[in-house]
Design a protein around this motif. Structure first.
Motif, PDB file in Angstrom:
ATOM      1  N   SER A 242       8.752  19.184  -2.243  1.00  0.00           N
ATOM      2  CA  SER A 242       9.135  17.841  -1.830  1.00  0.00           C
ATOM      3  C   SER A 242       7.912  17.021  -1.441  1.00  0.00           C
ATOM      4  O   SER A 242       6.898  17.572  -1.003  1.00  0.00           O
ATOM      5  CB  SER A 242      10.086  17.896  -0.625  1.00  0.00           C
ATOM      6  OG  SER A 242      11.272  18.586  -0.941  1.00  0.00           O
ATOM      7  N   LEU A 243       8.038  15.732  -1.612  1.00  0.00           N
ATOM      8  CA  LEU A 243       7.057  14.770  -1.136  1.00  0.00           C
ATOM      9  C   LEU A 243       7.804  13.532  -0.658  1.00  0.00           C
ATOM     10  O   LEU A 243       8.899  13.223  -1.144  1.00  0.00           O
ATOM     11  CB  LEU A 243       6.090  14.358  -2.243  1.00  0.00           C
ATOM     12  CG  LEU A 243       4.987  15.333  -2.647  1.00  0.00           C
ATOM     13  CD1 LEU A 243       4.236  14.799  -3.867  1.00  0.00           C
ATOM     14  CD2 LEU A 243       4.015  15.578  -1.503  1.00  0.00           C
ATOM     15  N   ARG A 244       7.192  12.823   0.265  1.00  0.00           N
ATOM     16  CA  ARG A 244       7.759  11.559   0.732  1.00  0.00           C
ATOM     17  C   ARG A 244       6.718  10.469   0.550  1.00  0.00           C
ATOM     18  O   ARG A 244       5.648  10.514   1.174  1.00  0.00           O
ATOM     19  CB  ARG A 244       8.171  11.645   2.202  1.00  0.00           C
ATOM     20  CG  ARG A 244       8.911  10.411   2.697  1.00  0.00           C
ATOM     21  CD  ARG A 244       9.180  10.518   4.173  1.00  0.00           C
ATOM     22  NE  ARG A 244      10.081   9.480   4.666  1.00  0.00           N
ATOM     23  CZ  ARG A 244       9.863   8.761   5.764  1.00  0.00           C
ATOM     24  NH1 ARG A 244       8.761   8.977   6.470  1.00  0.00           N
ATOM     25  NH2 ARG A 244      10.734   7.851   6.152  1.00  0.00           N
ATOM     26  N   LEU A 245       7.036   9.523  -0.292  1.00  0.00           N
ATOM     27  CA  LEU A 245       6.154   8.393  -0.513  1.00  0.00           C
ATOM     28  C   LEU A 245       6.517   7.259   0.440  1.00  0.00           C
ATOM     29  O   LEU A 245       7.694   7.049   0.738  1.00  0.00           O
ATOM     30  CB  LEU A 245       6.262   7.900  -1.948  1.00  0.00           C
ATOM     31  CG  LEU A 245       6.006   8.926  -3.053  1.00  0.00           C
ATOM     32  CD1 LEU A 245       6.056   8.246  -4.419  1.00  0.00           C
ATOM     33  CD2 LEU A 245       4.677   9.628  -2.856  1.00  0.00           C
ATOM     34  N   SER A 246       5.514   6.559   0.885  1.00  0.00           N
ATOM     35  CA  SER A 246       5.711   5.405   1.746  1.00  0.00           C
ATOM     36  C   SER A 246       5.060   4.188   1.119  1.00  0.00           C
ATOM     37  O   SER A 246       4.054   4.306   0.409  1.00  0.00           O
ATOM     38  CB  SER A 246       5.093   5.644   3.125  1.00  0.00           C
ATOM     39  OG  SER A 246       5.679   6.748   3.767  1.00  0.00           O
ATOM     40  N   CYS A 247       5.635   3.039   1.398  1.00  0.00           N
ATOM     41  CA  CYS A 247       5.050   1.770   0.953  1.00  0.00           C
ATOM     42  C   CYS A 247       5.069   0.817   2.123  1.00  0.00           C
ATOM     43  O   CYS A 247       6.137   0.529   2.674  1.00  0.00           O
ATOM     44  CB  CYS A 247       5.826   1.199  -0.219  1.00  0.00           C
ATOM     45  SG  CYS A 247       5.110  -0.325  -0.878  1.00  0.00           S
ATOM     46  N   ALA A 248       3.905   0.361   2.506  1.00  0.00           N
ATOM     47  CA  ALA A 248       3.777  -0.594   3.598  1.00  0.00           C
ATOM     48  C   ALA A 248       3.446  -1.963   3.034  1.00  0.00           C
ATOM     49  O   ALA A 248       2.500  -2.112   2.257  1.00  0.00           O
ATOM     50  CB  ALA A 248       2.685  -0.143   4.567  1.00  0.00           C
TER      51      ALA A 248
ATOM     52  N   VAL B 233       0.848  -1.187   0.000  1.00  0.00           N
ATOM     53  CA  VAL B 233       0.000   0.000   0.000  1.00  0.00           C
ATOM     54  C   VAL B 233       0.884   1.237   0.000  1.00  0.00           C
ATOM     55  O   VAL B 233       1.669   1.451   0.928  1.00  0.00           O
ATOM     56  CB  VAL B 233      -0.938   0.026   1.223  1.00  0.00           C
ATOM     57  CG1 VAL B 233      -1.786   1.292   1.208  1.00  0.00           C
ATOM     58  CG2 VAL B 233      -1.821  -1.208   1.240  1.00  0.00           C
ATOM     59  N   GLU B 234       0.742   2.054  -1.040  1.00  0.00           N
ATOM     60  CA  GLU B 234       1.490   3.304  -1.116  1.00  0.00           C
ATOM     61  C   GLU B 234       0.694   4.440  -0.482  1.00  0.00           C
ATOM     62  O   GLU B 234      -0.541   4.414  -0.465  1.00  0.00           O
ATOM     63  CB  GLU B 234       1.796   3.700  -2.572  1.00  0.00           C
ATOM     64  CG  GLU B 234       2.587   2.697  -3.370  1.00  0.00           C
ATOM     65  CD  GLU B 234       1.694   1.844  -4.233  1.00  0.00           C
ATOM     66  OE1 GLU B 234       2.194   1.295  -5.244  1.00  0.00           O
ATOM     67  OE2 GLU B 234       0.492   1.700  -3.905  1.00  0.00           O
ATOM     68  N   SER B 235       1.417   5.440  -0.027  1.00  0.00           N
ATOM     69  CA  SER B 235       0.787   6.662   0.478  1.00  0.00           C
ATOM     70  C   SER B 235       1.770   7.809   0.323  1.00  0.00           C
ATOM     71  O   SER B 235       2.965   7.588   0.086  1.00  0.00           O
ATOM     72  CB  SER B 235       0.361   6.505   1.935  1.00  0.00           C
ATOM     73  OG  SER B 235       1.496   6.246   2.748  1.00  0.00           O
ATOM     74  N   GLY B 236       1.261   9.021   0.461  1.00  0.00           N
ATOM     75  CA  GLY B 236       2.131  10.190   0.444  1.00  0.00           C
ATOM     76  C   GLY B 236       2.110  11.010  -0.831  1.00  0.00           C
ATOM     77  O   GLY B 236       2.751  12.052  -0.910  1.00  0.00           O
ATOM     78  N   GLY B 237       1.381  10.541  -1.836  1.00  0.00           N
ATOM     79  CA  GLY B 237       1.300  11.315  -3.064  1.00  0.00           C
ATOM     80  C   GLY B 237       0.468  12.571  -2.865  1.00  0.00           C
ATOM     81  O   GLY B 237      -0.147  12.786  -1.823  1.00  0.00           O
ATOM     82  N   GLY B 238       0.482  13.437  -3.885  1.00  0.00           N
ATOM     83  CA  GLY B 238      -0.299  14.658  -3.802  1.00  0.00           C
ATOM     84  C   GLY B 238       0.120  15.658  -4.844  1.00  0.00           C
ATOM     85  O   GLY B 238       0.834  15.322  -5.796  1.00  0.00           O
ATOM     86  N   LEU B 239      -0.350  16.882  -4.661  1.00  0.00           N
ATOM     87  CA  LEU B 239      -0.044  17.992  -5.566  1.00  0.00           C
ATOM     88  C   LEU B 239       0.978  18.900  -4.908  1.00  0.00           C
ATOM     89  O   LEU B 239       0.805  19.298  -3.755  1.00  0.00           O
ATOM     90  CB  LEU B 239      -1.328  18.769  -5.884  1.00  0.00           C
ATOM     91  CG  LEU B 239      -1.174  20.061  -6.682  1.00  0.00           C
ATOM     92  CD1 LEU B 239      -0.640  19.762  -8.067  1.00  0.00           C
ATOM     93  CD2 LEU B 239      -2.517  20.778  -6.756  1.00  0.00           C
TER      94      LEU B 239
END
Length: 124
Positions: A17-23, A5-11
């Motif tokens: 900067s953005l930080r994506l996470s994968c659990a 499951v990815e999270s952290g995306g956006g505009l």
């Protein structure tokens, strides 16, 4: 059953900067390779390699276009890994996917497990 499951995306604006996470769940991945791919907008665009890291964090590889701007890291204890994205550019706009492979590789077809993707949009 393995699930990513990815999270952290956006505009974000260019330069941001953005930080994506994968659990990951379903099993432990200490001996696997954790990767990030992205699929730019547009019909027919293929999923392209961004970065991977080995399970023990001994080796990280990046596509040339993100070197010096993106950093991949992992937390084996949490079965999670991350993609820190700095100095974002409009051309980084894509759906970002995390994936797991049994050996180090940059081709999407070699990855066994995939997340559902998270949208990253960089405005100019």
């Amino acid at each position: 059953q393995v699930r990513l499951v990815e999270s952290g995306g956006g505009l974000v604006q260019a330069g941001g900067s953005l930080r994506l996470s994968c659990a990951a769940s379903g099993r432990t991945f200490s001996n696997y390779v954790m990767g990030w791919f992205r699929q730019p907008p547009g019909t027919g665009k293929e999923r392209e390699f961004v970065a991977f890291i080995t399970g023990i964090g001994a080796n990280a590889v990046y596509v040339d276009s993100v070197k010096g701007r993106f950093t991949i890291s992992g937390d084996i204890a949490k079965n999670a890994w991350y993609l820190q994205m700095n100095s974002l550019k409009p051309e980084d706009t894509a759906v970002y996917y995390c994936a797991i492979a049994r050996a180090p590789m940059t081709t999407a077809s070699g990855y066994d497990y995939w997340g559902q993707g998270t949208q990253v949009t960089v405005s100019s």
